[in-house]
Structures are given as structure tokens and as C-alpha cells.
Design a protein around this motif. Structure first.
Motif, PDB file in Angstrom:
ATOM      1  N   ALA A 159       0.839  -1.208   0.000  1.00 27.15           N
ATOM      2  CA  ALA A 159       0.000   0.000   0.000  1.00 27.15           C
ATOM      3  C   ALA A 159       0.872   1.255   0.000  1.00 27.15           C
ATOM      4  N   LEU A 160       1.965   1.223   0.747  1.00 26.98           N
ATOM      5  CA  LEU A 160       2.871   2.374   0.781  1.00 26.98           C
ATOM      6  C   LEU A 160       3.480   2.608  -0.600  1.00 26.98           C
ATOM      7  N   ARG A 161       3.767   1.508  -1.278  1.00 22.82           N
ATOM      8  CA  ARG A 161       4.311   1.621  -2.627  1.00 22.82           C
ATOM      9  C   ARG A 161       3.284   2.220  -3.580  1.00 22.82           C
ATOM     10  N   LEU A 162       2.005   1.886  -3.333  1.00 23.27           N
ATOM     11  CA  LEU A 162       0.940   2.387  -4.205  1.00 23.27           C
ATOM     12  C   LEU A 162       0.577   3.836  -3.902  1.00 23.27           C
ATOM     13  N   GLY A 163       1.103   4.391  -2.849  1.00 26.31           N
ATOM     14  CA  GLY A 163       0.835   5.804  -2.610  1.00 26.31           C
ATOM     15  C   GLY A 163       0.244   6.144  -1.255  1.00 26.31           C
ATOM     16  N   ALA A 164      -0.066   5.132  -0.436  1.00 21.05           N
ATOM     17  CA  ALA A 164      -0.482   5.446   0.932  1.00 21.05           C
ATOM     18  C   ALA A 164       0.703   6.106   1.620  1.00 21.05           C
ATOM     19  N   VAL A 165       0.434   7.019   2.561  1.00 23.57           N
ATOM     20  CA  VAL A 165       1.566   7.763   3.120  1.00 23.57           C
ATOM     21  C   VAL A 165       1.859   7.454   4.584  1.00 23.57           C
ATOM     22  N   GLU A 166       0.900   6.907   5.305  1.00 24.99           N
ATOM     23  CA  GLU A 166       1.152   6.625   6.719  1.00 24.99           C
ATOM     24  C   GLU A 166       0.561   5.260   7.077  1.00 24.99           C
ATOM     25  N   VAL A 167       1.080   4.685   8.150  1.00 26.78           N
ATOM     26  CA  VAL A 167       0.615   3.384   8.614  1.00 26.78           C
ATOM     27  C   VAL A 167       0.295   3.446  10.093  1.00 26.78           C
ATOM     28  N   LEU A 168      -0.802   2.826  10.465  1.00 29.71           N
ATOM     29  CA  LEU A 168      -1.135   2.726  11.878  1.00 29.71           C
ATOM     30  C   LEU A 168      -1.562   1.284  12.150  1.00 29.71           C
ATOM     31  N   ALA A 169      -1.064   0.732  13.252  1.00 28.63           N
ATOM     32  CA  ALA A 169      -1.479  -0.625  13.614  1.00 28.63           C
ATOM     33  C   ALA A 169      -2.920  -0.569  14.083  1.00 28.63           C
ATOM     34  N   LYS A 170      -3.669  -1.593  13.697  1.00 30.45           N
ATOM     35  CA  LYS A 170      -5.088  -1.653  14.042  1.00 30.45           C
ATOM     36  C   LYS A 170      -5.267  -1.545  15.549  1.00 30.45           C
ATOM     37  N   PRO A 171      -6.187  -0.666  15.966  1.00 31.36           N
ATOM     38  CA  PRO A 171      -6.359  -0.507  17.417  1.00 31.36           C
ATOM     39  C   PRO A 171      -6.874  -1.791  18.060  1.00 31.36           C
ATOM     40  N   GLY A 172      -6.652  -1.858  19.352  1.00 31.92           N
ATOM     41  CA  GLY A 172      -7.026  -3.067  20.086  1.00 31.92           C
ATOM     42  C   GLY A 172      -5.775  -3.634  20.694  1.00 31.92           C
ATOM     43  N   GLY A 173      -5.929  -4.659  21.486  1.00 34.26           N
ATOM     44  CA  GLY A 173      -4.772  -5.298  22.086  1.00 34.26           C
ATOM     45  C   GLY A 173      -3.947  -4.323  22.900  1.00 34.26           C
ATOM     46  N   TYR A 214      -2.776  -1.456  22.382  1.00 37.41           N
ATOM     47  CA  TYR A 214      -2.924  -0.013  22.197  1.00 37.41           C
ATOM     48  C   TYR A 214      -3.711   0.629  23.327  1.00 37.41           C
ATOM     49  N   SER A 215      -3.198   1.674  23.906  1.00 36.33           N
ATOM     50  CA  SER A 215      -4.014   2.416  24.855  1.00 36.33           C
ATOM     51  C   SER A 215      -4.774   3.477  24.095  1.00 36.33           C
ATOM     52  N   VAL A 216      -5.912   3.868  24.654  1.00 41.23           N
ATOM     53  CA  VAL A 216      -6.745   4.860  23.980  1.00 41.23           C
ATOM     54  C   VAL A 216      -5.985   6.168  23.800  1.00 41.23           C
ATOM     55  N   GLY A 217      -5.209   6.524  24.815  1.00 42.38           N
ATOM     56  CA  GLY A 217      -4.431   7.753  24.747  1.00 42.38           C
ATOM     57  C   GLY A 217      -3.436   7.737  23.604  1.00 42.38           C
ATOM     58  N   GLU A 218      -2.729   6.609  23.449  1.00 41.22           N
ATOM     59  CA  GLU A 218      -1.751   6.482  22.368  1.00 41.22           C
ATOM     60  C   GLU A 218      -2.427   6.581  21.016  1.00 41.22           C
ATOM     61  N   LEU A 219      -3.584   5.908  20.913  1.00 37.77           N
ATOM     62  CA  LEU A 219      -4.311   5.922  19.649  1.00 37.77           C
ATOM     63  C   LEU A 219      -4.700   7.354  19.286  1.00 37.77           C
ATOM     64  N   ARG A 220      -5.220   8.085  20.267  1.00 42.11           N
ATOM     65  CA  ARG A 220      -5.617   9.483  20.031  1.00 42.11           C
ATOM     66  C   ARG A 220      -4.455  10.291  19.464  1.00 42.11           C
ATOM     67  N   MET A 221      -3.301  10.126  20.082  1.00 43.28           N
ATOM     68  CA  MET A 221      -2.156  10.927  19.695  1.00 43.28           C
ATOM     69  C   MET A 221      -1.608  10.472  18.338  1.00 43.28           C
ATOM     70  N   ASP A 222      -1.431   9.160  18.189  1.00 43.25           N
ATOM     71  CA  ASP A 222      -0.816   8.633  16.964  1.00 43.25           C
ATOM     72  C   ASP A 222      -1.687   8.880  15.748  1.00 43.25           C
TER      73      ASP A 222
END
Lengths: 347, 165, 130
Positions: A96-110, A112-120
Motif C-alpha cells: 500500500a505504501l508503494r501504491l501511494g499510501a503515506v502513513e501506517v497505523l497498527a489496528k487498534p485493540g490489544g 494499544y491504549s486509547v491515549g496512544e491511539l488518540r495521539m498517533d
């Protein structure tokens, strides 16, 4: 300033809700809609004209990559890929990054804290909104050009590269054009954990040198590239035998980042001094600028990617503003600039 | 190919096309250019001096030849209205002609597909044959008439290499 | 969700017929674009994000076979499902078009339900009714 309008595309209602909530408290961001699949997404994209899309790359009914290809063809817009950490998800994300997506985020859950998700998530959406787009997807390189025949390099030198938004592609372009016997290279790219491993593995397949995700204590030697693992800082140290090794460690985020380019560059300034080359590539924010200034002050040669070739002209801009960059060059000339500077480092 | 086989294919194909695409039923059909009770054996179908529309196309493949369909203007209008989903009078002569050509295309493709499964045919673009008063078209083989209730339609199919594209 | 389709046929009457069948099919059809040959179709596809292409084979300028070939060779267009709608019912032709990448094949004449079902099938079973 007008708000950044975000459309969330995810087949899971729970994830859509989580992401929408994570974006809700930011004054500069607005979720204009959500879509459970690419078909609905297409209608909403055409109707709502969002600025940024968050895209679940693994969906039923139509795969995310196919959708992304069409999106970048018909209605190019910055995309933050949301992906699971599985083997398939990571591979797909790199595509996807090669096709032009510019950022990646790991799927929330597990983990991930809610605070981290908000910021990231907010940071990634902002970075994506600032990205400049390529209209057509880049054709995947069938086989990278063979690197030029390698002159005998100064094997005690170190090359340090830092990047963020758009960096995965930029790093690939640089590494595939450096010779296999190049001095040791340390890289900090802002990328979530696990993705960093897959990123390193893919580069290892494409590049003439050995590329690996760094582990604590790894030796750095000619022909070897170490990539900072997601969520850890990577620090270069002198080893007892006069060479270099890296320390991979936890620690507070620097410039909201972990791994941080500033942390790595600062350690390179201390351990390698004038025997180093610092390269700062595309990315949002200012991480790396201070560290690069320290490198320069320690006698290292420094290169910043120019505005025209950057996906987001943030980190290099800050480095240039601070006077940390000796040289400003377009991405396709970065490999030549590195090789030229290497020749000037005294043996 | 047997004459019987061709007649059978013509019968099935034309009825199917008229019913599914034009919503026209077929009341009767048979070999030749007109039903026997129509009295004299006219070359062209239809009643009296009504204008007849004729469309032809050629095909080429394992066998080659020519396909023709003729029908009175009033029937062409009825078929056109059905095909285009219009109220009957709204179909113009031009639309009716266009539909006749499309019918020729579908009839022919459908017939050939029934006769020959394993080879690919190339079909020419169906063309309207100008109706010149007194002019007679060269007769073709394998003629079949269809009574639609709105008028008589005839089709004919000649398998002749010289008609190849 | 709305389906956006491109109908490729040199006969305006047939394009009209297909559009009408789609309108009455119960599918939620959004934009219904038209082209009279393969070349025109490629131009339309360059600028318009459609979900499916319904194409005739026998057409002037560029026929349906070449259209399929060109779409299959295109990084983006290859993923758009193509349904062939042709008078040609020979097995050889059908096989050829499917081999070239067509997702479905409907012979003219067709019942409206047949076209609808084949279209839904070629879209991977998506019928817009969630």
C-alpha cells in the motif's frame, strides 16, 4: 484554518467507532463520514471530498489494495493505512505504501491504549494531510537497478538516515542504489512495531546489502543496514574493538516519536563524529533536525532531501532552517551525494 | 448443415429474441416467405404496399454467408417500442430502423450459435437495405416467416462462401 | 451503495435496452455511462470510477476483445469486472473472452434477470442490498 476532513473506511463497526472517537477531540480534525466497504467509501469520497482517508487494508468484498489503486488513479488523496500486525497485513501494508499510501497505523485493540491511539492517529492524519501526492501509483520496480560498481569504501565510516512520512519508499530508493559493500548504515524510520521487521525484510530482498531490524547489541559493519524497531530508540555506540554496535532501548518519546531520529543522530554524533554522514529524508515534524545539527557540529557531513522530492517537507525543512544541512538535494541524487561525501572522509 | 436444422434454429432464435427483447409473441411460423393462407406467394412479407424494412449482415467463420431480416414498418415500430421501452407512437422511423438492425444482429448471432458451437464467427455490421420501388433483392435460401400479430417478419440465411466478409 | 457502470455497445438501441434493464433490476444503479466502442470505453474509464463494464464484442474501431486485453494490461482497469453481452453464443468465443479476463458472459437475447444475476456475480456477489 479549515479543519482536516477525514473519512474512515473500515469493515468493523467497532474500529470505525474507535477511530472516530480518537479523532473527535482534536480541534483541527473532523470526521466527515465512515464507510464499511470500498463501494460505500467510493460514493462518500465523491460526495464528501474528504482531505484524508483512513483505510482498513484487509476487508472482505474488495481487497484494500485494489481499492487503493483505483483511489490513487481516480481521486488521489492521502491515505493512512490501518492494518493488523499479521504477516499478510504487514506485506499488504508495504504494498500500500508503494501504491501511494503515506502513513501506517497498527489496528487498534490489544496493546494499544486509547491515549496512544488518540495521539498517533491524529499525528498521522495531520502528516497525511500535508503530503503531496503522486497521481499514478508508482510501478513496482521489477528489479532495482544494479548499484554502481563499488569503489573501496572507508569501512570505518557510518551512514545515518532518518525519515518519516513517505520515508519507506524514499529509503528504498536510496538503499537500492548504494553498493553492497557500502559502510554500515543505521536507519530510523517512524513506523509501528512489527511493520519495521517486515520493512527490513523486504529491503533485504531488494538491496545488495544485508538489511535487518536492529536487535540490541548488533554489530554495524560494512555491507550491513540496521533499522530501528518500532517503539524502540536505536543508539549507535563505539564497540570495544573500534567498530560500532547499536543499543536498542525503551525510553521516552522524543519529538512525539519512538524511535526518534534525534536520538539516533545524537548518538552518531557522539560515537562517530566526523566519520559519519547524516541524511534526513521526507517526513512530518521536526524530529532529526537537532540531532543532525549535533552531527554537523561534530564534523559529520549532512544531507537533506529537497522540498520538491519530499512527500512532506517537514523534517528536512527544519534541519535546513537550523543550519544543520550541508547539502540539499533531490531524492534521486541522494545516493550519489552519499558516495561523494564518503570519498571525502579521511581514512 | 441440414435444412431442417437451420429452420429449427431460425424458429427458436427469432421467437426468443422477439419475446425477450421486444415483448412480441409469435402466433405462427413456417418455412417460406409468407403463410399459405396469405394467398399469393409474395417475395416480401407484409400487407399491401406498406413499406418494408430490410437489414442484412454477413458472417464469416467455419461457414460463411449472409443473413437478412425483412418486416413492415408498422411491425418495426412495434418492435422498436418494445425494445426501447417506449409508448408505441413514440418510436421514430430512425429508431425503428436501428432496432431492426439490432434484431438482425441478435437473430443471426443466436442462429449461428445454435448451429455451430465450437467456432468463432465474425459478423459484419448490420445494414439497412434501401427500399427502392420495384427493386427485388436476390432471393436467399432458408427462408422462414413469423406472424407476430403485428405483421409478418421473414428471415433468411444463405450459407455461401462468396458472401464472406 | 450505488453501482456505477459503463455500457459499451455500438448500437444505441442496445445500450438503451441494457440501461433500462439495469434501471428495472432492483440494483441501485448510480451513474450509467456509455461508449460505442472499446476506444471510447478506455477514454471514459480513464476519468470515471466505475464498478463494472458491460461490453459487446463486435464493434467498430476497437472491439470488445481488444478492450478486455487493454484493460487486463492496465494496473488499475484490470480490477474492474467486465461482463460480456454479445449475440455470439459459440462456446469457443465464450471461453476466449473468459480467458482474457471477462468475469461473466451473457448472450443476447437475454432475460432481464439473467443480466442482473450475471452482473451481481461478476461483482463478486455484491448486490447493493446490505
Amino acid at each position: 484554518m479549515s479543519k482536516i476532513r477525514v473519512l474512515i473506511v473500515d469493515d468493523s463497526a467497532i474500529v470505525r467507532k474507535l477511530l472516530a472517537e480518537a479523532l473527535s477531540g482534536h480541534d483541527d480534525l473532523e470526521v466527515v463520514g465512515t464507510a464499511p466497504d470500498p463501494f460505500v467509501a467510493r460514493d462518500k469520497i465523491l460526495a464528501l471530498k474528504p482531505d484524508v482517508l483512513t483505510l482498513d487494508i484487509e476487508m472482505p468484498r474488495m481487497d484494500g489494495l485494489t481499492f487503493l489503486k483505483k483511489l490513487m488513479h481516480y481521486q488521489p488523496m492521502p491515505v493512512v493505512v490501518i492494518s493488523s500486525l499479521g504477516q499478510a497485513g504487514c506485506q499488504t501494508t508495504l504494498d500500500a505504501l508503494r501504491l501511494g499510501a503515506v502513513e501506517v497505523l497498527a489496528k487498534p485493540g490489544g496493546p494499544y491504549s486509547v491515549g496512544e491511539l488518540r495521539m498517533d492517529l491524529a499525528a498521522k492524519v495531520r502528516a497525511a494531510a500535508a503530503a503531496r501526492l503522486r497521481r499514478a501509483p508508482q510501478p513496482a520496480p521489477a528489479k532495482p537497478e544494479p548499484p554502481p560498481p563499488a569503489p573501496a569504501h572507508n569501512s570505518s565510516a557510518v551512514i545515518a538516515i532518518g525519515a518519516s512520512t513517505g520515508g519507506t519508499e524514499a529509503i528504498q530508493e536510496v538503499l537500492t542504489r548504494l553498493p553492497g559493500n557500502c559502510p554500515g548504515i543505521v536507519i530510523t524510520q517512524h513506523i509501528p512495531p512489527v511493520f519495521s521487521l517486515h520493512f527490513a525484510n523486504r529491503l533485504n530482498e531488494l538491496c545488495p546489502m544485508e538489511v535487518k531490524e536492529a536487535r540490541d547489541g548488533d554489530m554495524l559493519s560494512a555491507g550491513r543496514v540496521l533499522i530501528a524497531p518500532g517503539n524502540f530508540h536505536m543508539i549507535l555506540r563505539k564497540s570495544a574493538n573500534g567498530g560500532f554496535r547499536v543499543t536498542v532501548q525503551d525510553g521516552p518519546r522524543v519529538c512525539y516519536q519512538r524511535p526518534s531520529v534525534d536520538v539516533m543522530f545524537s548518538s552518531v554524533a557522539e560515537s562517530a563524529g566526523a566519520r559519519a554522514i547524516g541524511v534526513i529524508l521526507t517526513g512530518m515534524g521536526s524530529d532529526g533536525a537537532r540531532g543532525m545539527l549535533k552531527m554537523k557540529e561534530a564534523g559529520a557531513r549532512t544531507i537533506a532531501q529537497d522540498e520538491e522530492s519530499c512527500v512532506v517537507f517537514g523534517m528536512p525543512k527544519e534541519a535546513i532552517r537550523m543550519g544543520a544541512a550541508d547539502q540539499v538535494t533531490p531524492l534521486n541524487r541522494v545516493p550519489a551525494a552519499i558516495l561523494s561525501q564518503l570519498g571525502k572522509i579521511a581514512r | 448443415m441440414e435444412t431442417n436444422e437451420i429452420q429449427q434454429a431460425l424458429a427458436t432464435a427469432v421467437e426468443e429474441v422477439l419475446e425477450t427483447m421486444c415483448f412480441l409473441g409469435v402466433d405462427g411460423s413456417g418455412e417460406g416467405s409468407a403463410p399459405p393462407q396469405a394467398g399469393d406467394a409474395r417475395e416480401s412479407p407484409g400487407e399491401g404496399d406498406e413499406e418494408i424494412l430490410t437489414s442484412e449482415l454477413r458472417f464469416e467463420g467455419h461457414t460463411s454467408g449472409i443473413f437478412r431480416v425483412s418486416l413492415p414498418l408498422s411491425l418495426a415500430h412495434a418492435a422498436g417500442a418494445g425494445f426501447l421501452g417506449l409508448d408505441e407512437p413514440a418510436a421514430t422511423d430512425a429508431q425503428a430502423a436501428e432496432v431492426v438492425c439490432e434484431l438482425a444482429n441478435m437473430f443471426c448471432g443466436s442462429v449461428l450459435g445454435r448451429l455451430e458451437h465450437s467456432t468463432i464467427f465474425r459478423l459484419s455490421h448490420p445494414e439497412l437495405v434501401p427500399a427502392e420501388p420495384g427493386a427485388r433483392l436476390a432471393p436467399l435460401d432458408n427462408i422462414r416467416w413469423f406472424d407476430t400479430g403485428e405483421g409478418i417478419l421473414t428471415v433468411s440465411l444463405s450459407l455461401q462462401p462468396e458472401y464472406a466478409l | 451503495m450505488e453501482l456505477h457502470v459503463l455500457i459499451v455497445d455500438d448500437s444505441p438501441a442496445m445500450r438503451n435496452f441494457i440501461r433500462r434493464v439495469l434501471d428495472l433490476s432492483g440494483l441501485e444503479v448510480g451513474r450509467c455511462l456509455e461508449a460505442s466502442n472499446g476506444e471510447e470505453a478506455l477514454r471514459v474509464l480513464e476519468d470515471n470510477w466505475v464498478d463494472a463494464v458491460l461490453t459487446d464484442i463486435n464493434m467498430p474501431e476497437m472491439d470488445g476483445e481488444e478492450l478486455l486485453r487493454q484493460m487486463s494490461a492496465h494496473t488499475v482497469l484490470r480490477s474492474i469486472p467486465v461482463l460480456v453481452v454479445s449475440t455470439d453464443r459459440t462456446e469457443a468465443r465464450i471461453q476466449k473472452m473468459l480467458t482474457l479476463g471477462a468475469k461473466g458472459y451473457v448472450t443476447k437475447p437475454f432475460a432481464p434477470e439473467t443480466l442482473r444475476d450475471e452482473l451481481v456475480h461478476s461483482l463478486g456477489g455484491v448486490d447493493g442490498n446490505e
